[in-house]
Design an enzyme around this catalytic site. Structure first.
Site, PDB file in Angstrom:
ATOM      1  N   GLY A  20      -0.890  -2.647   6.379  1.00 25.60           N
ATOM      2  CA  GLY A  20      -0.992  -3.889   7.140  1.00 25.60           C
ATOM      3  C   GLY A  20      -2.278  -4.944   6.819  1.00 25.60           C
ATOM      4  O   GLY A  20      -2.989  -4.578   6.047  1.00 25.60           O
TER       5      GLY A  20
ATOM      6  N   GLY B 128      -5.643  -5.310   7.051  1.00 24.30           N
ATOM      7  CA  GLY B 128      -6.599  -4.054   7.128  1.00 24.30           C
ATOM      8  C   GLY B 128      -7.731  -4.555   8.303  1.00 24.30           C
ATOM      9  O   GLY B 128      -8.242  -3.577   8.863  1.00 24.30           O
TER      10      GLY B 128
ATOM     11  N   THR C  89       0.705  -1.271   0.104  1.00 30.40           N
ATOM     12  CA  THR C  89      -0.219   0.096  -0.034  1.00 30.40           C
ATOM     13  C   THR C  89       0.938   1.165   0.071  1.00 30.40           C
ATOM     14  O   THR C  89       1.895   1.200   0.581  1.00 30.40           O
ATOM     15  CB  THR C  89      -0.819   0.025   1.422  1.00 30.40           C
ATOM     16  OG1 THR C  89      -1.624  -1.025   1.384  1.00 30.40           O
ATOM     17  CG2 THR C  89      -1.633   1.280   1.352  1.00 30.40           C
TER      18      THR C  89
ATOM     19  N   ARG D 254     -14.229  -8.072  -0.559  1.00 28.22           N
ATOM     20  CA  ARG D 254     -13.586  -7.795   0.726  1.00 28.22           C
ATOM     21  C   ARG D 254     -12.898  -5.949   0.457  1.00 28.22           C
ATOM     22  O   ARG D 254     -12.283  -5.845  -0.317  1.00 28.22           O
ATOM     23  CB  ARG D 254     -12.354  -8.458   1.046  1.00 28.22           C
ATOM     24  CG  ARG D 254     -11.459  -8.483   2.219  1.00 28.22           C
ATOM     25  CD  ARG D 254     -10.200  -7.785   1.971  1.00 28.22           C
ATOM     26  NE  ARG D 254      -9.343  -7.477   3.008  1.00 28.22           N
ATOM     27  CZ  ARG D 254      -8.674  -6.689   3.133  1.00 28.22           C
ATOM     28  NH1 ARG D 254      -8.080  -5.759   2.189  1.00 28.22           N
ATOM     29  NH2 ARG D 254      -7.786  -6.586   4.244  1.00 28.22           N
TER      30      ARG D 254
HETATM   31  N1  ASP Z   1      -3.829  -2.431   4.411  1.00 28.06           N
HETATM   32  C1  ASP Z   1      -4.121  -2.905   3.081  1.00 28.06           C
HETATM   33  C2  ASP Z   1      -5.442  -3.794   3.088  1.00 28.06           C
HETATM   34  O1  ASP Z   1      -5.879  -4.406   4.011  1.00 28.06           O
HETATM   35  C3  ASP Z   1      -3.288  -3.756   2.669  1.00 28.06           C
HETATM   36  C4  ASP Z   1      -1.677  -3.296   2.704  1.00 28.06           C
HETATM   37  O2  ASP Z   1      -1.677  -2.431   3.498  1.00 28.06           O
HETATM   38  O3  ASP Z   1      -0.960  -3.402   1.865  1.00 28.06           O
HETATM   39  O4  ASP Z   1      -6.180  -3.624   2.215  1.00 28.06           O
END
Ligand code: ASP
Length: 361
Positions: free
Chosen positions: A274, A276, A223, A251
């Site tokens: 992280g 999510g 992200t 999701r």
């Molecule tokens: N936080 C994001 C999610 O759960 C994933 C990521 O941080 O790469 O969609």
């Protein structure tokens, strides 16, 4: 007067003093100092796991993003413009799990989430499950500025993007071989069928040795987050993601949830990466900022922000959630993670540029 009321009054007094004290004036421009912090995902990113070329590519991408943001901010640009511009470049960069290079759903599609929030007005915009918009962060900004809503999803969000004349993109534009093979590996592990390659995707090609292992260790996080404080003292935070590999059933993670993956208020801006689900349940972004406010009276603003962030990351870890955050508190950069690494970078008017990947840098 009750003790709690006295405490509240002291808190208000300290908060009023803290911002001007921390934001020294820039003598030449007569404006406040700017600041920027970025991250490109967190995970089990350890020394030696990545080849030198890949590591250099990540560092160069973070450096370029920092330079773009710093140049705009030092020229007096508006924080919302800066966050959008920097995230757009990261969305186009296949290294990161946002826009081009995003991870695939179990159905073999890219579904993108993004959000942006401006701290002075608490204006916010977010989109989720977008499949045909090249820059989801620009769509999130359009929701903030040109709709009466905060969050739009799926087909409705795409229709709004069309109305606003935003650039569209085919699914094949977002395609990268490494993410596709990552999906195949994950689906096989889950015992789920592998869908056909997206229409228009290039023919299969071998990917660099170790790239899939690295992606798994990275926990698929990539992200992109940007938090800035502009020379008008406004803090803005933005986040963009493809979510998690092999996600199903529509999701949606924390990224487009204001307060969970993204938050900005008068003093604080924060953006997270992280698992999510944990970041939503713990309302991570807003909670850290509020906690920093509370701790500031006793510990001073810099220590308070770090303490609030570290405590939250420990709490998440205890519960099984991993990831990291970047944050500006009264313009001061803070990062925290409970993973071995996080692609991150920061810069400010009186601070040297900082680009790092591993926890010990
Ligand atoms: N936080 C994001 C999610 O759960 C994933 C990521 O941080 O790469 O969609």
């Amino acid at each position: 007067m009750e003790l709690t009321m006295i405490r509240a009054l002291i808190a208000l007094f300290v908060l009023a003093l803290a911002a001007p004290a921390a934001q020294a004036r820039n003598a030449s421009a007569g404006e406040l100092e700017w600041s920027i912090i970025i991250h490109g995902g967190a995970g089990v990113i350890e020394r030696g796991a990545m080849d030198a070329q890949t590591e250099a590519a990540y560092r160069a991408a973070l450096q370029a993003a920092l330079e773009l943001g710093g140049a705009m901010l030092s020229g007096g640009a508006d924080g919302v413009d800066v966050v959008e511009a920097v995230i757009r470049t990261l969305e186009d960069d296949p290294l990161f799990n946002a826009g081009r290079g995003a991870v695939f759903t179990a159905e073999g599609r890219v579904e993108l989430d993004a959000s942006i929030m401006a701290g002075n007005s608490r204006a916010a915009g977010a989109v989720a499950g977008v499949t045909g918009v090249r820059h989801p962060i620009s769509l999130a900004r359009a929701v903030m500025e040109h709709s009466p809503h905060v969050m739009l999803i799926g087909d409705g969000a795409e229709a709004f993007a069309a109305e606003r004349g935003l650039e569209t993109a085919e699914q094949s534009f977002f395609f990268t071989e490494r993410r596709w093979q990552g999906l195949e590996r994950q689906l096989e592990g889950l015992g789920l069928p592998v869908p056909p390659r997206p229409e228009g995707a290039p023919d299969p090609e071998p990917i660099r040795e170790g790239a899939l292992d690295l992606m798994e260790r990275e926990h698929r996080f990539g992200t992109v987050d940007v938090v800035v404080m502009d020379t008008h003292g406004v803090t803005v935070a933005g986040t963009s993601t493809g979510g998690t590999t092999a996600k199903r059933w529509g999701r949606v993670g924390d990224t487009p949830i204001i307060g969970a993956g993204t938050w900005a208020d008068e003093r604080c801006g924060l953006s997270a990466t992280g698992t999510g689900e944990y970041f939503i349940r713990f309302n991570v972004a807003a909670t850290i900022c509020h906690e920093a406010d509370r701790l500031m009276i006793e510990h001073g603003f810099e220590a308070a922000a770090q303490m609030a962030a570290d405590r939250m990351m420990e709490r998440l870890e205890a519960d099984g959630g991993d990831g990291g955050i970047v944050m500006l508190f009264v313009g001061q950069p803070v990062w925290a993670m409970n993973t071995p690494g996080m692609y991150r970078a920061s810069w400010g008017e009186r601070r040297e540029p900082y680009v790092a990947i591993y926890g010990d840098e």
